[in-house]
Design a protein around this motif. Structure first.
Motif, PDB file in Angstrom:
ATOM      1  N   GLN A 166      -3.335  -2.530   2.036  1.00 59.58           N
ATOM      2  CA  GLN A 166      -3.977  -1.620   1.077  1.00 59.58           C
ATOM      3  C   GLN A 166      -5.324  -2.172   0.596  1.00 59.58           C
ATOM      4  N   TYR A 167      -6.220  -1.240   0.290  1.00 55.30           N
ATOM      5  CA  TYR A 167      -7.565  -1.605  -0.165  1.00 55.30           C
ATOM      6  C   TYR A 167      -7.981  -0.914  -1.467  1.00 55.30           C
ATOM      7  N   GLY A 168      -7.226   0.098  -1.912  1.00 55.93           N
ATOM      8  CA  GLY A 168      -7.744   1.023  -2.924  1.00 55.93           C
ATOM      9  C   GLY A 168      -7.673   0.566  -4.370  1.00 55.93           C
ATOM     10  N   PHE A 169      -8.401   1.322  -5.219  1.00 56.29           N
ATOM     11  CA  PHE A 169      -8.251   1.209  -6.677  1.00 56.29           C
ATOM     12  C   PHE A 169      -7.130   2.154  -7.134  1.00 56.29           C
ATOM     13  N   ILE A 170      -6.851   3.131  -6.276  1.00 58.90           N
ATOM     14  CA  ILE A 170      -5.818   4.123  -6.591  1.00 58.90           C
ATOM     15  C   ILE A 170      -4.689   3.950  -5.585  1.00 58.90           C
ATOM     16  N   TYR A 171      -3.503   3.806  -6.112  1.00 57.51           N
ATOM     17  CA  TYR A 171      -2.312   3.601  -5.281  1.00 57.51           C
ATOM     18  C   TYR A 171      -1.746   4.952  -4.856  1.00 57.51           C
ATOM     19  N   VAL A 172      -1.203   4.993  -3.636  1.00 60.52           N
ATOM     20  CA  VAL A 172      -0.544   6.217  -3.170  1.00 60.52           C
ATOM     21  C   VAL A 172       0.917   5.888  -2.886  1.00 60.52           C
ATOM     22  N   ASP A 173       1.800   6.620  -3.526  1.00 65.16           N
ATOM     23  CA  ASP A 173       3.230   6.345  -3.398  1.00 65.16           C
ATOM     24  C   ASP A 173       3.812   7.125  -2.217  1.00 65.16           C
ATOM     25  N   HIS A 174       4.010   6.432  -1.113  1.00 67.64           N
ATOM     26  CA  HIS A 174       4.481   7.105   0.102  1.00 67.64           C
ATOM     27  C   HIS A 174       5.957   7.477   0.022  1.00 67.64           C
ATOM     28  N   LYS A 175       6.662   6.922  -0.977  1.00 72.17           N
ATOM     29  CA  LYS A 175       8.078   7.283  -1.102  1.00 72.17           C
ATOM     30  C   LYS A 175       8.244   8.452  -2.060  1.00 72.17           C
ATOM     31  N   ASN A 176       7.180   8.795  -2.746  1.00 68.86           N
ATOM     32  CA  ASN A 176       7.295   9.790  -3.794  1.00 68.86           C
ATOM     33  C   ASN A 176       6.137  10.781  -3.744  1.00 68.86           C
ATOM     34  N   ASN A 177       6.201  11.647  -2.722  1.00 65.49           N
ATOM     35  CA  ASN A 177       5.293  12.793  -2.692  1.00 65.49           C
ATOM     36  C   ASN A 177       3.791  12.432  -2.651  1.00 65.49           C
ATOM     37  N   LEU A 224     -10.762  -6.055  -0.286  1.00 70.36           N
ATOM     38  CA  LEU A 224      -9.647  -6.906   0.138  1.00 70.36           C
ATOM     39  C   LEU A 224      -8.467  -6.070   0.622  1.00 70.36           C
ATOM     40  N   GLY A 225      -8.075  -6.313   1.870  1.00 67.46           N
ATOM     41  CA  GLY A 225      -6.865  -5.700   2.405  1.00 67.46           C
ATOM     42  C   GLY A 225      -5.685  -6.587   2.046  1.00 67.46           C
ATOM     43  N   ASP A 226      -4.721  -6.004   1.344  1.00 71.72           N
ATOM     44  CA  ASP A 226      -3.635  -6.820   0.825  1.00 71.72           C
ATOM     45  C   ASP A 226      -2.356  -5.986   0.745  1.00 71.72           C
ATOM     46  N   GLN A 227      -1.238  -6.681   0.608  1.00 71.06           N
ATOM     47  CA  GLN A 227      -0.008  -5.982   0.232  1.00 71.06           C
ATOM     48  C   GLN A 227       0.096  -6.179  -1.265  1.00 71.06           C
ATOM     49  N   ASP A 228      -0.247  -5.163  -2.003  1.00 74.75           N
ATOM     50  CA  ASP A 228      -0.404  -5.335  -3.449  1.00 74.75           C
ATOM     51  C   ASP A 228       0.922  -5.609  -4.153  1.00 74.75           C
ATOM     52  N   PRO A 229       0.903  -6.554  -5.108  1.00 73.75           N
ATOM     53  CA  PRO A 229       2.116  -6.820  -5.872  1.00 73.75           C
ATOM     54  C   PRO A 229       2.439  -5.670  -6.845  1.00 73.75           C
ATOM     55  N   ILE A 230       3.671  -5.201  -6.811  1.00 70.99           N
ATOM     56  CA  ILE A 230       4.096  -4.159  -7.763  1.00 70.99           C
ATOM     57  C   ILE A 230       5.175  -4.754  -8.649  1.00 70.99           C
ATOM     58  N   ILE A 231       4.880  -4.819  -9.949  1.00 70.51           N
ATOM     59  CA  ILE A 231       5.836  -5.386 -10.892  1.00 70.51           C
ATOM     60  C   ILE A 231       6.122  -4.342 -11.966  1.00 70.51           C
ATOM     61  N   GLU A 232       7.400  -3.985 -12.059  1.00 74.17           N
ATOM     62  CA  GLU A 232       7.833  -2.926 -12.986  1.00 74.17           C
ATOM     63  C   GLU A 232       6.921  -1.706 -12.908  1.00 74.17           C
ATOM     64  N   ASP A 233       6.756  -1.257 -11.693  1.00 79.13           N
ATOM     65  CA  ASP A 233       5.989  -0.026 -11.446  1.00 79.13           C
ATOM     66  C   ASP A 233       4.484  -0.116 -11.670  1.00 79.13           C
ATOM     67  N   GLU A 234       4.016  -1.291 -12.029  1.00 85.26           N
ATOM     68  CA  GLU A 234       2.566  -1.444 -12.194  1.00 85.26           C
ATOM     69  C   GLU A 234       2.006  -2.151 -10.955  1.00 85.26           C
ATOM     70  N   ILE A 235       0.852  -1.713 -10.509  1.00 84.20           N
ATOM     71  CA  ILE A 235       0.255  -2.336  -9.327  1.00 84.20           C
ATOM     72  C   ILE A 235      -0.759  -3.362  -9.826  1.00 84.20           C
ATOM     73  N   LEU A 236      -0.338  -4.612  -9.746  1.00 85.26           N
ATOM     74  CA  LEU A 236      -1.133  -5.690 -10.354  1.00 85.26           C
ATOM     75  C   LEU A 236      -1.952  -6.392  -9.258  1.00 85.26           C
ATOM     76  N   ASP A 237      -3.029  -5.761  -8.870  1.00 88.67           N
ATOM     77  CA  ASP A 237      -3.814  -6.247  -7.731  1.00 88.67           C
ATOM     78  C   ASP A 237      -4.904  -7.233  -8.168  1.00 88.67           C
ATOM     79  N   MET A 238      -4.464  -8.283  -8.817  1.00 87.97           N
ATOM     80  CA  MET A 238      -5.396  -9.338  -9.252  1.00 87.97           C
ATOM     81  C   MET A 238      -6.233  -9.921  -8.108  1.00 87.97           C
ATOM     82  N   PRO A 239      -5.604 -10.212  -6.948  1.00 89.53           N
ATOM     83  CA  PRO A 239      -6.423 -10.781  -5.857  1.00 89.53           C
ATOM     84  C   PRO A 239      -7.605  -9.887  -5.487  1.00 89.53           C
ATOM     85  N   ARG A 240      -7.414  -8.563  -5.565  1.00 87.00           N
ATOM     86  CA  ARG A 240      -8.530  -7.644  -5.247  1.00 87.00           C
ATOM     87  C   ARG A 240      -9.641  -7.775  -6.293  1.00 87.00           C
ATOM     88  N   ILE A 241      -9.228  -7.851  -7.549  1.00 83.85           N
ATOM     89  CA  ILE A 241     -10.224  -7.991  -8.617  1.00 83.85           C
ATOM     90  C   ILE A 241     -11.051  -9.258  -8.387  1.00 83.85           C
TER      91      ILE A 241
END
Ligand code: BG6
Length: 469
Positions: free
Chosen positions: A435-446, A377-394
């Motif tokens: 985004q599609y991944g199981f692993i998030y990449v922080d483009h604002k932070n290195n 699933l290609g999605d804009q993953d929800p980030i809540i308090e720094d956690e990537i809660l990609d329920m729709p992907r699951i």
């Protein structure tokens, strides 16, 4: 039911979308290095110069894959790292890089599943006509042989091409991929024939090496269904399946092109320049092809095209993959339907059509071995308090894995599932927004890596071999 023990749970990536390091260690320039820098071609001008820096971080990434329990990693080799100018000298540093990636996978018991061509072609070859020039066939076979010999002692699963329909149709009909040509069916069919020939020749070379591995090809799997029972729409769906499925699957699995399409191409003057020797090579290679890889994202819903309209690439602002166009020959159109569910990018979410499609393939091609080489699933993953809660992907992957399970129970010869993608990566036309991944990449932070909710979920699926699905 648990998934059988010889079924591989994997995830995938592709060189251009993850590696970066576009000019390092002797790498040559690819068509995508050039095309992505033409203004207006990609989303906000994004390109793979750095991508997610997998070239430098592969150890960290593969360690995370091991932590997830991944049994197999599908990745592609950048042709330009191995033979920088396409068909000249081999670059040892390129071989070193992939030796390191392969060895790192094996260190953790992860099966490397390698794609030779995931769209990034040496620019020299592209400028000489790319897939419309038969020189590219020989260049590809040479490159494939170098890879088989260098890595074949450890790599036992080879995919020659990823999604021929995509790089040929976007390259020669829609102009959205290199070489950016619009509405040229003659070139489009020529390119596809040259790819099938290159695939067949590579299969022959691999077979002669007797490496005790397997070789196949990965196709888009987007079965076409009529929107209703009306005969004219059903005929439209038949036509669409002949062009989008049979044209691609028949030469590889049956060793010949579908008669329906061949006849129409002759009438329209689109028959490729093909020789008896090439057709014979395709015919002889088919029984040696070990498997077919399927990339399933969505089906196509089609109806008869009731207007004069044919597909007009110029009229489209950007290519999203969503339905809503007349076919390039004007016979049918693909449509969205009110009672279906769609992603934010307009791709239908249809695990039931996945299962129906697999049944269709079994009926047409018998017991051929199959892998799902992409699904996700290609999605804009929800980030809540720094956690990537990609329920729709699951939910998406869960539903599609259930379809895979059902298909296996019905006797479809499916041997693995590769989620797209293992890590967030560069979407060819949508940048990092999708985004599609199981692993998030922080483009604002290195480009820091972080596990998403789906990471733990997939780990659990693998550990329990899908028992709870
Ligand atoms: C497949 C490709 O077509 O779809 C991948 O093999 C690609 O490389 C994936 O990333 C998703 O496409 P998109 O357009 O959503 O990034």
């Amino acid at each position: 039911m648990k998934f059988p023990h010889d079924f591989l749970f994997g995830a995938a990536s592709a060189a251009y979308q993850v590696e970066g390091a576009w000019q390092e260690d002797g790498k040559g320039i690819s068509n995508w290095d050039v095309f992505s820098k033409i203004q207006g071609k990609t989303f906000e001008g994004t390109n793979g110069d750095i991508a997610v820096d997998h070239y430098h971080r592969y150890k960290e990434d593969i360690k995370l894959m091991a932590e997830m329990g991944l049994e197999s990693y599908r990745f592609s080799i950048a042709w330009t790292r191995i033979i920088p100018d396409g068909d000249g000298l081999v670059n040892n540093k390129g071989l070193d890089f992939y030796n390191n990636v392969i060895n790192e996978c094996l260190k953790y018991g992860i099966v490397p599943f390698v794609t030779l061509y995931h769209w990034d072609m040496p620019q020299n070859l592209e400028e000489a006509g790319g897939w419309t020039n038969k020189r590219t066939i020989d260049a590809f076979v040479k490159y494939a042989e170098v890879c088989f010999k260098a890595f074949g002692d450890r790599v036992k699963n080879w995919i020659t091409f990823n999604e021929t329909v995509v790089f040929c149709s976007l390259g020669y009909l829609e102009g959205a991929h290199p070489p950016g040509i619009v509405n040229d069916p003659k070139k489009y069919f020529q390119a596809t024939h040259n790819v099938f020939t290159a695939h067949a020749k590579a299969v022959e070379v691999y077979t002669k090496l007797v490496h005790f591995g397997e070789i196949g090809i990965t196709h888009v799997f987007s079965p076409c269904f009529s929107i209703d029972e009306q005969l004219e729409n059903q005929q439209a769906a038949y036509h669409a399946n002949q062009y989008w499925l049979s044209w691609y699957y028949d030469p590889v699995l049956k060793g010949k092109y579908p008669e329906y399409v061949v006849k129409q191409l002759a009438e329209k003057g689109w028959t490729p320049d093909w020789t008896e020797a090439e057709l014979e090579c395709i015919r002889l290679a088919a029984p040696k092809n070990d498997f077919i890889g399927l990339n399933y994202y969505q089906p196509q819903r089609v109806m008869k095209n009731n207007s004069e309209e044919v597909f007009d690439a110029k009229a489209r602002e950007n290519v999203t993959g969503a339905p809503g166009n007349a076919s390039f020959d004007g016979v049918y159109r693909s449509v969205s339907m009110d009672d279906k569910k769609y992603t934010k990018w307009g791709w239908e979410i249809a695990p039931d059509a996945f299962l129906d499609g697999l049944r269709m393939l079994k009926a047409d091609y018998g017991n051929v071995k199959m892998y799902i080489t992409e699904n996700g699933l290609g999605d804009q993953d929800p980030i809540i308090e720094d956690e990537i809660l990609d329920m729709p992907r699951i939910k998406y992957i869960e539903a599609h894995l259930k379809a895979v399970k059902n298909a296996i129970q019905e006797g479809v010869n499916l041997k693995g599932y590769y989620a797209w993608s293992v890590i967030d990566l560069l979407s060819w036309l949508n940048g990092y927004k999708k985004q599609y991944g199981f692993i998030y990449v922080d483009h604002k932070n290195n480009l820091n890596r972080k596990k998403k909710l789906s990471f733990q979920w997939y780990k659990n699926v693998i550990e329990t071999r899908g028992q709870d699905l």
